[in-house]
Design a protein around this motif. Structure first.
Motif, PDB file in Angstrom:
ATOM      1  N   ILE A   1       0.841  -1.211   0.000  1.00 19.81           N
ATOM      2  CA  ILE A   1       0.000   0.000   0.000  1.00 19.81           C
ATOM      3  C   ILE A   1       0.871   1.253   0.000  1.00 19.81           C
ATOM      4  O   ILE A   1       0.587   2.225  -0.701  1.00 19.81           O
ATOM      5  N   ALA A   2       1.970   1.206   0.772  1.00 20.06           N
ATOM      6  CA  ALA A   2       2.864   2.364   0.812  1.00 20.06           C
ATOM      7  C   ALA A   2       3.519   2.607  -0.545  1.00 20.06           C
ATOM      8  O   ALA A   2       3.797   3.752  -0.917  1.00 20.06           O
ATOM      9  N   ALA A   3       3.742   1.544  -1.312  1.00 22.09           N
ATOM     10  CA  ALA A   3       4.345   1.691  -2.633  1.00 22.09           C
ATOM     11  C   ALA A   3       3.328   2.064  -3.699  1.00 22.09           C
ATOM     12  O   ALA A   3       3.688   2.280  -4.858  1.00 22.09           O
ATOM     13  N   GLY A   4       2.047   2.119  -3.333  1.00 28.37           N
ATOM     14  CA  GLY A   4       1.012   2.497  -4.286  1.00 28.37           C
ATOM     15  C   GLY A   4       0.701   1.398  -5.288  1.00 28.37           C
ATOM     16  O   GLY A   4       0.308   1.701  -6.421  1.00 28.37           O
ATOM     17  N   LEU A   5       0.853   0.135  -4.890  1.00 27.56           N
ATOM     18  CA  LEU A   5       0.621  -0.990  -5.788  1.00 27.56           C
ATOM     19  C   LEU A   5      -0.647  -1.734  -5.395  1.00 27.56           C
ATOM     20  O   LEU A   5      -0.976  -1.837  -4.203  1.00 27.56           O
ATOM     21  N   THR A   6      -1.347  -2.267  -6.402  1.00 26.08           N
ATOM     22  CA  THR A   6      -2.505  -3.110  -6.151  1.00 26.08           C
ATOM     23  C   THR A   6      -2.079  -4.575  -6.163  1.00 26.08           C
ATOM     24  O   THR A   6      -0.979  -4.915  -6.600  1.00 26.08           O
ATOM     25  N   VAL A   7      -2.978  -5.442  -5.694  1.00 17.67           N
ATOM     26  CA  VAL A   7      -2.685  -6.872  -5.698  1.00 17.67           C
ATOM     27  C   VAL A   7      -2.514  -7.374  -7.132  1.00 17.67           C
ATOM     28  O   VAL A   7      -1.650  -8.206  -7.421  1.00 17.67           O
ATOM     29  N   ASP A   8      -3.334  -6.865  -8.063  1.00 25.87           N
ATOM     30  CA  ASP A   8      -3.212  -7.270  -9.462  1.00 25.87           C
ATOM     31  C   ASP A   8      -1.848  -6.887 -10.025  1.00 25.87           C
ATOM     32  O   ASP A   8      -1.225  -7.663 -10.765  1.00 25.87           O
TER      33      ASP A   8
ATOM     34  N   GLY B   1       3.644 -25.827   0.204  1.00 27.52           N
ATOM     35  CA  GLY B   1       4.779 -26.327   0.969  1.00 27.52           C
ATOM     36  C   GLY B   1       5.689 -25.205   1.425  1.00 27.52           C
ATOM     37  O   GLY B   1       5.587 -24.061   0.974  1.00 27.52           O
ATOM     38  N   ASP B   2       6.625 -25.549   2.335  1.00 28.41           N
ATOM     39  CA  ASP B   2       7.513 -24.546   2.908  1.00 28.41           C
ATOM     40  C   ASP B   2       8.451 -23.939   1.865  1.00 28.41           C
ATOM     41  O   ASP B   2       8.737 -22.746   1.894  1.00 28.41           O
ATOM     42  N   VAL B   3       8.945 -24.762   0.934  1.00 35.33           N
ATOM     43  CA  VAL B   3       9.881 -24.236  -0.067  1.00 35.33           C
ATOM     44  C   VAL B   3       9.203 -23.181  -0.933  1.00 35.33           C
ATOM     45  O   VAL B   3       9.749 -22.105  -1.182  1.00 35.33           O
ATOM     46  N   TYR B   4       7.967 -23.474  -1.393  1.00 36.28           N
ATOM     47  CA  TYR B   4       7.255 -22.508  -2.215  1.00 36.28           C
ATOM     48  C   TYR B   4       6.863 -21.277  -1.399  1.00 36.28           C
ATOM     49  O   TYR B   4       6.870 -20.153  -1.907  1.00 36.28           O
ATOM     50  N   ALA B   5       6.495 -21.491  -0.125  1.00 34.64           N
ATOM     51  CA  ALA B   5       6.118 -20.359   0.721  1.00 34.64           C
ATOM     52  C   ALA B   5       7.282 -19.392   0.878  1.00 34.64           C
ATOM     53  O   ALA B   5       7.128 -18.171   0.770  1.00 34.64           O
ATOM     54  N   ARG B   6       8.494 -19.932   1.129  1.00 36.04           N
ATOM     55  CA  ARG B   6       9.668 -19.050   1.245  1.00 36.04           C
ATOM     56  C   ARG B   6       9.925 -18.291  -0.066  1.00 36.04           C
ATOM     57  O   ARG B   6      10.242 -17.101  -0.056  1.00 36.04           O
ATOM     58  N   GLY B   7       9.787 -19.005  -1.183  1.00 31.90           N
ATOM     59  CA  GLY B   7      10.002 -18.340  -2.471  1.00 31.90           C
ATOM     60  C   GLY B   7       8.999 -17.241  -2.720  1.00 31.90           C
ATOM     61  O   GLY B   7       9.349 -16.150  -3.201  1.00 31.90           O
ATOM     62  N   HIS B   8       7.711 -17.481  -2.394  1.00 34.67           N
ATOM     63  CA  HIS B   8       6.680 -16.449  -2.591  1.00 34.67           C
ATOM     64  C   HIS B   8       6.932 -15.248  -1.674  1.00 34.67           C
ATOM     65  O   HIS B   8       6.777 -14.088  -2.092  1.00 34.67           O
ATOM     66  N   ILE B   9       7.295 -15.521  -0.413  1.00 36.46           N
ATOM     67  CA  ILE B   9       7.557 -14.416   0.525  1.00 36.46           C
ATOM     68  C   ILE B   9       8.712 -13.567   0.010  1.00 36.46           C
ATOM     69  O   ILE B   9       8.649 -12.329   0.009  1.00 36.46           O
ATOM     70  N   ARG B  10       9.787 -14.220  -0.437  1.00 36.72           N
ATOM     71  CA  ARG B  10      10.956 -13.472  -0.939  1.00 36.72           C
ATOM     72  C   ARG B  10      10.588 -12.644  -2.183  1.00 36.72           C
ATOM     73  O   ARG B  10      10.976 -11.494  -2.322  1.00 36.72           O
ATOM     74  N   THR B  11       9.808 -13.250  -3.081  1.00 34.75           N
ATOM     75  CA  THR B  11       9.432 -12.551  -4.312  1.00 34.75           C
ATOM     76  C   THR B  11       8.536 -11.353  -4.023  1.00 34.75           C
ATOM     77  O   THR B  11       8.737 -10.252  -4.561  1.00 34.75           O
ATOM     78  N   LEU B  12       7.528 -11.540  -3.175  1.00 28.13           N
ATOM     79  CA  LEU B  12       6.605 -10.442  -2.866  1.00 28.13           C
ATOM     80  C   LEU B  12       7.311  -9.323  -2.109  1.00 28.13           C
ATOM     81  O   LEU B  12       7.053  -8.137  -2.347  1.00 28.13           O
ATOM     82  N   ALA B  13       8.212  -9.684  -1.172  1.00 28.95           N
ATOM     83  CA  ALA B  13       8.930  -8.663  -0.406  1.00 28.95           C
ATOM     84  C   ALA B  13       9.767  -7.784  -1.334  1.00 28.95           C
ATOM     85  O   ALA B  13       9.804  -6.556  -1.194  1.00 28.95           O
ATOM     86  N   ARG B  14      10.442  -8.403  -2.298  1.00 23.62           N
ATOM     87  CA  ARG B  14      11.254  -7.601  -3.216  1.00 23.62           C
ATOM     88  C   ARG B  14      10.383  -6.756  -4.143  1.00 23.62           C
ATOM     89  O   ARG B  14      10.782  -5.675  -4.542  1.00 23.62           O
ATOM     90  N   ALA B  15       9.191  -7.268  -4.471  1.00 22.45           N
ATOM     91  CA  ALA B  15       8.309  -6.504  -5.344  1.00 22.45           C
ATOM     92  C   ALA B  15       7.785  -5.247  -4.658  1.00 22.45           C
ATOM     93  O   ALA B  15       7.557  -4.221  -5.321  1.00 22.45           O
ATOM     94  N   VAL B  16       7.587  -5.294  -3.335  1.00 18.24           N
ATOM     95  CA  VAL B  16       7.081  -4.111  -2.606  1.00 18.24           C
ATOM     96  C   VAL B  16       8.214  -3.349  -1.918  1.00 18.24           C
ATOM     97  O   VAL B  16       7.975  -2.514  -1.060  1.00 18.24           O
ATOM     98  N   ARG B  17       9.479  -3.696  -2.264  1.00 15.62           N
ATOM     99  CA  ARG B  17      10.671  -2.937  -1.864  1.00 15.62           C
ATOM    100  C   ARG B  17      10.957  -3.007  -0.358  1.00 15.62           C
ATOM    101  O   ARG B  17      11.229  -1.991   0.285  1.00 15.62           O
TER     102      ARG B  17
END
Length: 298
Positions: free
Chosen positions: A43-50, A76-92
């Protein structure tokens, strides 16, 4: 008669358990959950979920679930870690604290599955051995060379015998040298050159296999590979600088835990997709790849 206070000063002091509970409450207030941190940063970055889903290729329902601290849809845990890392970098924001928080809440990161026993078990199963196309190709080349050589030497013998059959004089034997003169040996006759393998023998090499080569160039990545029947070929971590090669007669299914650090070759050609670091990719390649368009998603 005086009546003392009902509560002494010792009783009014907070106990150690109360202070521990207060510290836990303060920490929970100061440190938001993983999903809350990602949502606030988005939200702080002004991005939508889409927009986040389009940038990271993480499906919209999974983004909503992670922002609600529901990781059951990640697979699974491996995919969860990958998604968390990807989303965190996308929202800076820095993904490291979020990954540590996830590991602390889910029992830590699991050890990678060793690959050597799996391959040894596959090698002792005779029913799953693939045909030795290299040996077949060599046998075909040898057969063609033998046929060409037999034809060449056979035709030479016929040409040598033909003048004798037509009545020409047979060659006379060389005269015996006298005892007083040194013998002079005639130079050896030149030998015919060996025939080269024909184009048809080289064209007999099989071209109906799909070959995938993975190399971890920029860091380690968890990978999984299956053949067209769903049989698991590899499931583990590819260390930095390490390579793996997979072949199948129809298709290879891949899951890359960190596609941004992996260099990918399919059927001898490099796949130059713009995978981001920390991005989880599911890919499928066949013997007709790479095509002109993007790689086929798994």
């Amino acid at each position: 008669m005086s009546i003392g206070n009902a509560n002494s000063p010792e009783e009014e002091r907070p106990s150690d358990d109360d202070r521990s509970e207060d510290r836990l409450v303060e920490r929970s207030v100061e440190e938001p959950s993983i999903g809350t941190a990602i949502k606030k940063a988005r939200i702080a970055a002004g991005l939508t979920v889409d927009e986040v889903s389009s940038t990271t290729r993480v499906r919209i329902p999974i983004v909503h679930a992670i922002e609600s601290d529901d990781f059951s849809r990640c697979g699974g845990d491996v995919y969860a870690r990958g998604h968390i890392r990807t989303l965190a970098r996308a929202v800076r924001i820095d993904p490291a604290p979020l990954i540590e928080s996830y590991d602390a809440a889910h029992g830590g990161r699991p050890a990678p599955t060793p690959a050597a026993p799996m391959f040894e078990a596959e090698r002792i199963r005779p029913e799953r051995q693939r045909p030795n196309w290299t040996a077949a190709m060599v046998a075909a080349i040898v057969a063609v060379i033998g046929f060409v050589g037999f034809t060449a030497f056979g035709s030479g013998d016929e040409k040598t015998k033909r003048p004798v059959a037509e009545g020409s004089a047979a060659p006379k034997p060389a005269p015996t040298p006298s005892a007083g003169k040194p013998s002079v040996q005639a130079p050896p006759a030149p030998q015919a050159g060996k025939p080269e393998p024909s184009d048809s023998a080289i064209a007999a090499a099989p071209k109906d296999l799909v070959t995938v080569v993975l190399t971890a160039n920029d860091g380690e990545s968890w990978i999984s590979a299956k053949d067209h029947s769903g049989r698991l070929l590899f499931d583990g971590t590819l260390a930095r600088g390490e390579s793996k090669t997979f072949t199948d007669k129809e298709s290879i299914d891949l899951v890359l835990g960190d596609a941004g650090v992996v260099k990918l070759f399919v059927n001898g050609k490099e796949i130059k997709d713009a995978f981001q670091p920390g991005q989880v990719e599911r890919l499928t390649y066949t013997k007709d790849d790479p095509r002109q368009g993007p790689a086929q998603a798994g």
